[in-house]
Design an enzyme around this catalytic site. Structure first.
Site, PDB file in Angstrom:
ATOM      1  CE  LYS A 166      -2.094  -1.061   3.913  1.00 12.71           C
ATOM      2  NZ  LYS A 166      -1.402  -2.317   4.262  1.00 12.71           N
TER       3      LYS A 166
ATOM      4  NE  ARG B 144      -5.371  -1.143   9.222  1.00 11.98           N
ATOM      5  CZ  ARG B 144      -4.228  -0.757   8.656  1.00 11.98           C
ATOM      6  NH1 ARG B 144      -4.176   0.305   7.880  1.00 11.98           N
ATOM      7  NH2 ARG B 144      -3.141  -1.430   8.886  1.00 11.98           N
TER       8      ARG B 144
ATOM      9  NE  ARG C  79       7.850  -2.088   6.811  1.00  9.04           N
ATOM     10  CZ  ARG C  79       6.535  -1.918   6.736  1.00  9.04           C
ATOM     11  NH1 ARG C  79       6.016  -1.337   5.673  1.00  9.04           N
ATOM     12  NH2 ARG C  79       5.756  -2.326   7.704  1.00  9.04           N
TER      13      ARG C  79
ATOM     14  NE  ARG D 196       5.295   0.177  10.275  1.00  5.65           N
ATOM     15  CZ  ARG D 196       4.288   0.067   9.417  1.00  5.65           C
ATOM     16  NH1 ARG D 196       4.380   0.631   8.223  1.00  5.65           N
ATOM     17  NH2 ARG D 196       3.210  -0.595   9.742  1.00  5.65           N
TER      18      ARG D 196
ATOM     19  NE  ARG E  34       1.554  -4.420  11.222  1.00  4.53           N
ATOM     20  CZ  ARG E  34       2.760  -4.275  10.668  1.00  4.53           C
ATOM     21  NH1 ARG E  34       3.855  -4.678  11.310  1.00  4.53           N
ATOM     22  NH2 ARG E  34       2.879  -3.746   9.484  1.00  4.53           N
TER      23      ARG E  34
HETATM   24  P1  AP5 Z   1       4.720  -1.438   1.978  1.00  2.00           P
HETATM   25  O1  AP5 Z   1       4.437  -0.680   0.739  1.00  2.00           O
HETATM   26  O2  AP5 Z   1       5.307  -0.720   3.138  1.00  2.00           O
HETATM   27  O3  AP5 Z   1       3.404  -2.247   2.431  1.00  2.00           O
HETATM   28  P2  AP5 Z   1       2.140  -1.750   3.233  1.00  2.00           P
HETATM   29  O4  AP5 Z   1       0.981  -2.460   2.631  1.00  2.00           O
HETATM   30  O5  AP5 Z   1       2.101  -0.265   3.304  1.00  2.00           O
HETATM   31  O6  AP5 Z   1       2.498  -2.396   4.643  1.00  2.00           O
HETATM   32  P3  AP5 Z   1       2.383  -1.771   6.096  1.00  2.00           P
HETATM   33  O7  AP5 Z   1       3.211  -2.642   6.980  1.00  2.00           O
HETATM   34  O8  AP5 Z   1       2.647  -0.318   6.111  1.00  2.00           O
HETATM   35  O9  AP5 Z   1       0.854  -2.035   6.340  1.00  2.00           O
HETATM   36  P4  AP5 Z   1       0.033  -1.957   7.634  1.00  2.00           P
HETATM   37  O10 AP5 Z   1      -1.346  -2.029   7.114  1.00  2.00           O
HETATM   38  O11 AP5 Z   1       0.413  -2.974   8.642  1.00  2.00           O
HETATM   39  O12 AP5 Z   1       0.498  -0.584   8.305  1.00  2.00           O
HETATM   40  P5  AP5 Z   1      -0.183   0.825   8.477  1.00  2.00           P
HETATM   41  O13 AP5 Z   1       0.889   1.818   8.565  1.00  2.00           O
HETATM   42  O14 AP5 Z   1      -1.268   1.033   7.508  1.00  2.00           O
HETATM   43  O15 AP5 Z   1       5.644  -2.680   1.591  1.00  2.00           O
HETATM   44  C1  AP5 Z   1       6.172  -3.530   2.574  1.00  2.00           C
HETATM   45  C2  AP5 Z   1       7.602  -3.916   2.186  1.00  2.00           C
HETATM   46  O16 AP5 Z   1       7.550  -4.660   0.975  1.00  2.00           O
HETATM   47  C3  AP5 Z   1       8.484  -2.700   1.911  1.00  2.00           C
HETATM   48  O17 AP5 Z   1       9.771  -2.971   2.381  1.00  2.00           O
HETATM   49  C4  AP5 Z   1       8.464  -2.588   0.365  1.00  2.00           C
HETATM   50  O18 AP5 Z   1       9.665  -2.047  -0.114  1.00  2.00           O
HETATM   51  C5  AP5 Z   1       8.286  -4.030  -0.066  1.00  2.00           C
HETATM   52  N1  AP5 Z   1       7.508  -4.152  -1.306  1.00  2.00           N
HETATM   53  C6  AP5 Z   1       6.400  -3.441  -1.665  1.00  2.00           C
HETATM   54  N2  AP5 Z   1       5.951  -3.831  -2.865  1.00  2.00           N
HETATM   55  C7  AP5 Z   1       6.776  -4.827  -3.271  1.00  2.00           C
HETATM   56  C8  AP5 Z   1       6.813  -5.645  -4.463  1.00  2.00           C
HETATM   57  N3  AP5 Z   1       5.905  -5.514  -5.457  1.00  2.00           N
HETATM   58  N4  AP5 Z   1       7.789  -6.566  -4.553  1.00  2.00           N
HETATM   59  C9  AP5 Z   1       8.704  -6.713  -3.564  1.00  2.00           C
HETATM   60  N5  AP5 Z   1       8.727  -5.956  -2.424  1.00  2.00           N
HETATM   61  C10 AP5 Z   1       7.769  -5.031  -2.276  1.00  2.00           C
HETATM   62  O19 AP5 Z   1      -0.872   0.677   9.916  1.00  2.00           O
HETATM   63  C11 AP5 Z   1      -0.057   0.532  11.063  1.00  2.00           C
HETATM   64  C12 AP5 Z   1      -0.939   0.523  12.305  1.00  2.00           C
HETATM   65  O20 AP5 Z   1      -1.663   1.771  12.402  1.00  2.00           O
HETATM   66  C13 AP5 Z   1      -2.034  -0.551  12.346  1.00  2.00           C
HETATM   67  O21 AP5 Z   1      -1.539  -1.780  12.830  1.00  2.00           O
HETATM   68  C14 AP5 Z   1      -3.038   0.107  13.305  1.00  2.00           C
HETATM   69  O22 AP5 Z   1      -2.591  -0.013  14.639  1.00  2.00           O
HETATM   70  C15 AP5 Z   1      -2.970   1.568  12.930  1.00  2.00           C
HETATM   71  N6  AP5 Z   1      -3.937   1.960  11.883  1.00  2.00           N
HETATM   72  C16 AP5 Z   1      -3.641   2.402  10.628  1.00  2.00           C
HETATM   73  N7  AP5 Z   1      -4.761   2.690   9.960  1.00  2.00           N
HETATM   74  C17 AP5 Z   1      -5.797   2.423  10.798  1.00  2.00           C
HETATM   75  C18 AP5 Z   1      -7.212   2.504  10.674  1.00  2.00           C
HETATM   76  N8  AP5 Z   1      -7.806   2.923   9.535  1.00  2.00           N
HETATM   77  N9  AP5 Z   1      -7.965   2.134  11.731  1.00  2.00           N
HETATM   78  C19 AP5 Z   1      -7.407   1.722  12.890  1.00  2.00           C
HETATM   79  N10 AP5 Z   1      -6.062   1.619  13.077  1.00  2.00           N
HETATM   80  C20 AP5 Z   1      -5.272   1.964  12.030  1.00  2.00           C
HETATM   81 MG    MG Z   2       2.206   1.159   4.819  1.00  2.00          MG
END
Ligand code: AP5
Ligand code: MG
Length: 238
Positions: A51, A126, A166, A172, A183
């Site tokens: 994402k 979410r 990562r 992180r 998660r």
């Molecule tokens: P990356 O692009 O970082 O993936 P991502 O989907 O953004 O993963 P996240 O870990 O950020 O998702 P998340 O949903 O757990 O975290 P969020 O910050 O939203 O890619 C991951 C890795 O893979 C990177 O190293 C990248 O380089 C690599 N990669 C990407 N594409 C690739 C490809 N095609 N091939 C190879 N490698 C690749 O949420 C964090 C926390 O915030 C949650 O746990 C929750 O506590 C809170 N939160 C956030 N939003 C909400 C909400 N709406 N409601 C309630 N709590 C929330």
């Molecule tokens: Mg992310």
């Protein structure tokens, strides 16, 4: 600490509307009625699916805002804000922060982004409740129409591998093995049902997220353009 005492999102829609033009809310509504005015894309996918990698590329391609709920929460934690104080423990555990907190944090930026051309939302909604509340606000201000909900499909082993990698590179705090496992469970229990909710509205596009980044990106653009064109033609309301 008690964020429930803060103005709720509905009040903030009104206050946003009052701020956003000197002619007030009516003018704001008039400015957003056309379905082709803004582009609204959602990325709904599990942790590690890409994402945060794809959202900035899409934002740049369509010249729209990238809004990441996770990044905003981490910023609030780093800055020690009221939202950050509440969110810290949820982020550390890998649990979702309370719906009201996220809705309060995002309503005004999302409405502003839409008014300025659109947004790609990374990580919101979410939960079903977040989606329903977002839809209610969209109806209230009028004219906000989702064009596509992008679901990046990546096998579990690959998700875990990416997040372990990562963790080594970026450190992180929620990329530990235990928190990643939690998660993923939280995604299955609370976020995956959203895909059914949006599929009923004909909005979900499954994209193979295990390809190279640039192929994932071009698949998303093709699918979003296709859905956008068909929705502009039939003008349906979601
Ligand atoms: P990356 O692009 O970082 O993936 P991502 O989907 O953004 O993963 P996240 O870990 O950020 O998702 P998340 O949903 O757990 O975290 P969020 O910050 O939203 O890619 C991951 C890795 O893979 C990177 O190293 C990248 O380089 C690599 N990669 C990407 N594409 C690739 C490809 N095609 N091939 C190879 N490698 C690749 O949420 C964090 C926390 O915030 C949650 O746990 C929750 O506590 C809170 N939160 C956030 N939003 C909400 C909400 N709406 N409601 C309630 N709590 C929330
Ligand atoms: Mg992310």
């Amino acid at each position: 600490m008690d964020y429930h005492r803060q103005p709720r999102y509905v009040d903030r829609v009104e206050s946003y509307a009052a701020q956003c033009s000197t002619d007030g809310y009516e003018r704001a509504k008039d400015e957003t009625v056309s379905v082709t005015d803004g582009l609204a894309l959602l990325l709904v996918a599990p942790p590690g699916a890409g994402k945060g990698t794809q959202a900035p590329l899409l934002a740049s391609h369509y010249d729209i805002a990238h809004i990441s709920s996770g990044e905003l929460l981490r910023l609030n934690v780093a800055e020690g804000t009221r939202i950050g104080e509440v969110a810290t423990e949820y982020l550390a555990r890998g649990d979702l922060v309370p719906d009201d907190l996220v809705i309060d944090m995002l309503t005004v930026p999302v409405l502003e982004a839409y008014r300025n051309g659109g947004f790609v939302l990374d990580g919101f909604p979410r939960t079903l409740r977040q989606a329903e509340e977002a839809q209610r606000v969209a109806r209230q201000v009028g004219g906000i129409q989702l064009q596509a909900v992008i679901h990046l499909v990546v096998p579990r082993d690959e998700l875990r591998r990416r997040l372990v990698d990562r963790a080594e590179r970026e450190g992180r705090s929620d990329d530990t093995e235990t928190t990643v496992a939690h998660r993923l469970e939280v995604f299955d229990a609370q976020t995956e049902p959203l895909l059914g909710y949006y599929a009923e509205r004909g909005l979900v596009v499954d994209i193979d997220g295990e390809q190279p980044v640039e192929n994932v990106y071009s698949d998303i653009v093709s699918a979003a353009d296709r859905l956008r064109a068909s929705r502009a033609t039939d003008g349906s309301d979601t």
